[in-house]
Scaffold this motif. Structure first.
Motif, short mmCIF file in Angstrom:
data_model
loop_
_atom_site.label_atom_id
_atom_site.label_comp_id
_atom_site.label_asym_id
_atom_site.label_seq_id
_atom_site.Cartn_x
_atom_site.Cartn_y
_atom_site.Cartn_z
N ARG A 5 0.82 -1.22 0.00
CA ARG A 5 0.00 0.00 0.00
C ARG A 5 0.85 1.27 0.00
NH1 ARG A 5 -1.14 -2.24 4.88
NH2 ARG A 5 -3.27 -2.69 4.25
N TYR A 6 2.15 1.13 0.34
CA TYR A 6 3.03 2.31 0.39
C TYR A 6 3.88 2.45 -0.87
CZ TYR A 6 1.66 1.61 5.21
OH TYR A 6 0.92 1.42 6.35
N ARG A 7 3.58 1.66 -1.89
CA ARG A 7 4.38 1.68 -3.11
C ARG A 7 4.36 3.05 -3.78
NH1 ARG A 7 4.49 -2.37 -8.26
NH2 ARG A 7 5.09 -0.83 -9.83
N GLN A 8 3.17 3.63 -3.92
CA GLN A 8 3.03 4.91 -4.63
C GLN A 8 2.95 6.02 -3.60
OE1 GLN A 8 2.89 5.71 -7.84
NE2 GLN A 8 2.47 3.85 -8.98
N ARG A 9 4.08 6.60 -3.27
CA ARG A 9 4.09 7.75 -2.37
C ARG A 9 4.82 8.88 -3.10
NH1 ARG A 9 1.77 6.83 2.87
NH2 ARG A 9 0.27 5.19 2.41
N TYR A 10 5.96 9.34 -2.61
CA TYR A 10 6.65 10.45 -3.30
C TYR A 10 7.12 9.99 -4.68
CZ TYR A 10 8.78 15.07 -3.11
OH TYR A 10 9.08 16.40 -3.32
N LYS B 10 10.50 8.60 3.45
CA LYS B 10 9.92 8.47 4.80
C LYS B 10 8.43 8.22 4.83
CE LYS B 10 9.48 13.54 5.09
NZ LYS B 10 10.15 13.87 3.82
N ASP B 11 7.80 8.01 3.67
CA ASP B 11 6.35 7.91 3.61
C ASP B 11 5.89 6.47 3.68
OD1 ASP B 11 5.96 10.69 3.32
OD2 ASP B 11 6.52 10.53 1.21
N GLY B 12 5.68 5.98 4.90
CA GLY B 12 5.25 4.61 5.09
C GLY B 12 5.25 4.25 6.57
N PRO B 13 5.33 2.98 6.90
CA PRO B 13 5.29 2.56 8.31
C PRO B 13 6.48 3.10 9.10
CG PRO B 13 4.91 0.69 6.83
CD PRO B 13 5.38 1.82 5.99
N MET B 14 6.26 3.25 10.39
CA MET B 14 7.32 3.77 11.25
C MET B 14 8.29 2.66 11.66
SD MET B 14 5.40 6.73 13.48
CE MET B 14 3.77 5.98 13.56
N TYR B 15 8.92 2.07 10.63
CA TYR B 15 10.00 1.12 10.85
C TYR B 15 11.21 1.88 11.39
CZ TYR B 15 7.26 -2.11 7.92
OH TYR B 15 6.28 -2.91 7.39
N ASP B 16 12.12 1.15 12.03
CA ASP B 16 13.24 1.81 12.70
C ASP B 16 14.07 2.74 11.81
OD1 ASP B 16 12.66 0.96 15.22
OD2 ASP B 16 14.51 -0.17 15.52
N GLU C 73 4.02 9.32 16.33
CA GLU C 73 2.76 9.40 15.60
C GLU C 73 3.02 9.86 14.17
OE1 GLU C 73 -0.86 10.77 17.82
OE2 GLU C 73 0.67 11.74 19.06
N ASP C 74 2.02 9.63 13.33
CA ASP C 74 2.04 10.10 11.95
C ASP C 74 0.60 10.34 11.54
OD1 ASP C 74 2.45 10.67 9.30
OD2 ASP C 74 3.71 8.92 8.88
N ARG C 75 0.31 11.54 11.03
CA ARG C 75 -1.07 11.85 10.65
C ARG C 75 -1.13 12.43 9.25
NH1 ARG C 75 -5.17 13.31 15.45
NH2 ARG C 75 -4.52 11.67 16.87
N ARG C 76 -0.35 11.89 8.34
CA ARG C 76 -0.39 12.40 6.98
C ARG C 76 -1.48 11.67 6.18
NH1 ARG C 76 5.70 11.49 5.58
NH2 ARG C 76 5.36 9.85 7.11
#
Length: 486
Positions: free
Chosen positions: A241-246, A311-317, A381-384
């Motif tokens: 689901r995070y494939r198409q970001r920037y 940086k647009d995706g899950p908050m992995y380390d 947190e992330d609210r984008r």
């Protein structure tokens, strides 16, 4: 006398991209030396994987849900104290150089003097750096194409194929890293021996576009680099689901990733060079030993982790962890490596305790001068695109979002976050513990909406000529992107 304070901040800097952290390729001799003189925190976390919310947490000592700065277009609300304001009240001279990412551009958060080099939004057309570029007849075309949507829509195919990686169109003398480093050294050269000094130096890099200037762009051979742990040949199903970001990360190949890595590392090594010059200036003036020096970043960078970039995706380390090195005045705790869980909210109380200053209200963070300081849990947190929360304990991490639901990772057995254990009965107790911690934390404060006030009090009002600079830069981009007549 209380110590002077130097905060050095990078943007989008992975926590493991330091020689001192054992990175196999990147060269950071100045930061490694700083780490040898201080404490390197291996488990430091951002509060939000975006510039402005994270920066407001560093300044205010508050979680984003407490200060309300949810986006890159927000204002630190009136009545929220910051460590620069507290130090100014205590008699310090306070200054900042580089990228602050405030709205309005010269927002007064406690700095008496601001010399800014912004990258995105109206700040680019207000700030000192771009004023000087325009006066010299220069335009940061590579950066404009990557950062401004009106120009990005016109970007050539090569931009998309290389994920914005390449050599800067600006000479080194005019690159933002050089400009910020030079002005930081000037600020240190003007420090007084009669009063405490605070200087916050914030670099644009290694934030994308990964565009080191000529001379630095060739510093790393892409073919000689080691792919970092967590790289996958394709996007894992859980992250599709995070494939198409920037960018579209699906077509990312190993050779292209190596090119991106080479330029990302080059921007880090160029930044490290400027940090070295700044620290040498402190040493020459006899101010290094008595200065509290903190190096950190606002957030990290995937750099191929799970086949993602930026940086647009899950908050992995790789994207939510940040480097944190603190050199305390004198030789206290030199060369120490600390594994406790710490957060960006700990920077402000650490500074004020060292300077014997007080915030207007108690802060939730810890004074990291105490070797035992740390947290049982850290939060982000992330609210984008969606609401998301990260909770990290010593062993486990829980990721939750509106779209993806919950994921649980055992970071001891699975440090690269591939195996979701949320449905595994063997880890039900760990899941319940982190869910309870999340519930307690989320109820701690009423969540405020994004606060935005373009007319908030500022330290300077420098909007004159904004339209002219925008037109100048737009013309330069159009000329650069025009087809070759031949």
């Amino acid at each position: 006398m209380p110590p002077n304070v130097l905060i050095i901040q990078a943007d989008q800097f992975r926590a493991d991209c330091l020689g001192a952290a054992g990175h196999p390729d990147v060269r950071t001799p100045a930061l490694d030396r700083l780490a040898a003189d201080g404490v390197r925190f291996r488990n430091a976390y951002s509060t939000f994987p975006v510039c402005t919310p994270s920066r407001y947490s560093l300044l205010s000592g508050l979680q984003v849900r407490q200060h309300g700065g949810w986006t890159n277009r927000c204002t630190l609300a009136p009545g929220i104290d910051t460590f620069p304001r507290a130090l100014r009240r205590a008699g310090y001279r306070t200054a900042a150089v580089g990228k602050m990412h405030f709205t309005p551009t010269y927002l007064d958060v406690g700095y008496d003097k601001l010399e800014l080099a912004e990258q995105d939004g109206p700040g680019r057309y207000d700030d000192d750096y771009h004023r000087e570029l325009a006066a010299a007849g220069l335009a940061p075309v590579t950066d404009l194409v990557d950062q401004e949507w009106e120009f990005r829509d016109q970007a050539p195919g090569s931009y998309w194929e290389t994920y914005g990686s390449g050599t800067s169109d600006l000479p080194e003398a005019w690159h933002s890293t050089t400009w910020i480093g030079e002005r930081a050294r000037r600020a240190v050269a003007g420090w007084s021996a009669k009063t405490g000094e605070l200087l916050h130096v914030s670099f644009v890099k290694p934030h994308h576009p990964f565009d080191p200037p000529a001379g630095w762009a060739e510093a790393y051979d892409p073919d000689a680099l080691t792919l970092l742990p967590g790289w996958t040949a394709g996007i894992p199903a859980a992250d599709e689901r995070y494939r198409q970001r920037y960018f579209d990360y699906g077509p990312l190949t190993e050779p292209i990733l190596r090119r991106v890595m080479a330029h990302y590392y080059a921007t880090i090594t160029q930044l490290d060079h400027q940090v070295g010059l700044l620290l040498d200036e402190l040493r020459r003036r006899g101010r290094y030993d008595d200065t509290l020096i903190i190096f950190t970043a606002d957030h990290g960078e995937y750099l191929g982790f799970h086949h993602l970039l930026l940086k647009d995706g899950p908050m992995y380390d790789p994207v939510i962890k940040v480097p944190l090195v603190i050199k305390f005045p004198g030789s206290r705790r030199s060369g120490e490596v600390n594994d406790r869980l710490v957060s960006m909210i700990d920077v402000a109380p650490t500074v004020l305790t060292a300077c014997r200053a007080e915030p207007e209200n108690p802060w939730p963070g810890r004074d990291l001068a105490d070797p035992a300081a740390g947290h049982r849990y850290v939060f982000a947190e992330d609210r984008r695109q969606e609401r998301a929360i990260m909770i990290r304990s010593e062993r486990y991490k829980l990721l939750w979002s509106d779209a993806a639901g919950k994921s649980l990772f055992d970071l001891v057995a699975d440090p690269y976050e591939f195996t979701d254990l949320a449905a595994d009965p063997a880890h039900a107790e760990a899941l319940a513990e982190l869910r309870e911690a999340r519930a307690r934390w989320a109820l701690h404060e009423a969540t405020p909406p994004t606060y935005l006030d373009p007319a908030a009090p500022v330290r300077a009002e420098l909007t004159d000529g904004r339209a002219e600079r925008r037109d100048l830069f737009a013309t330069a981009v159009a000329r650069a992107l025009a087809p070759d007549p031949a």
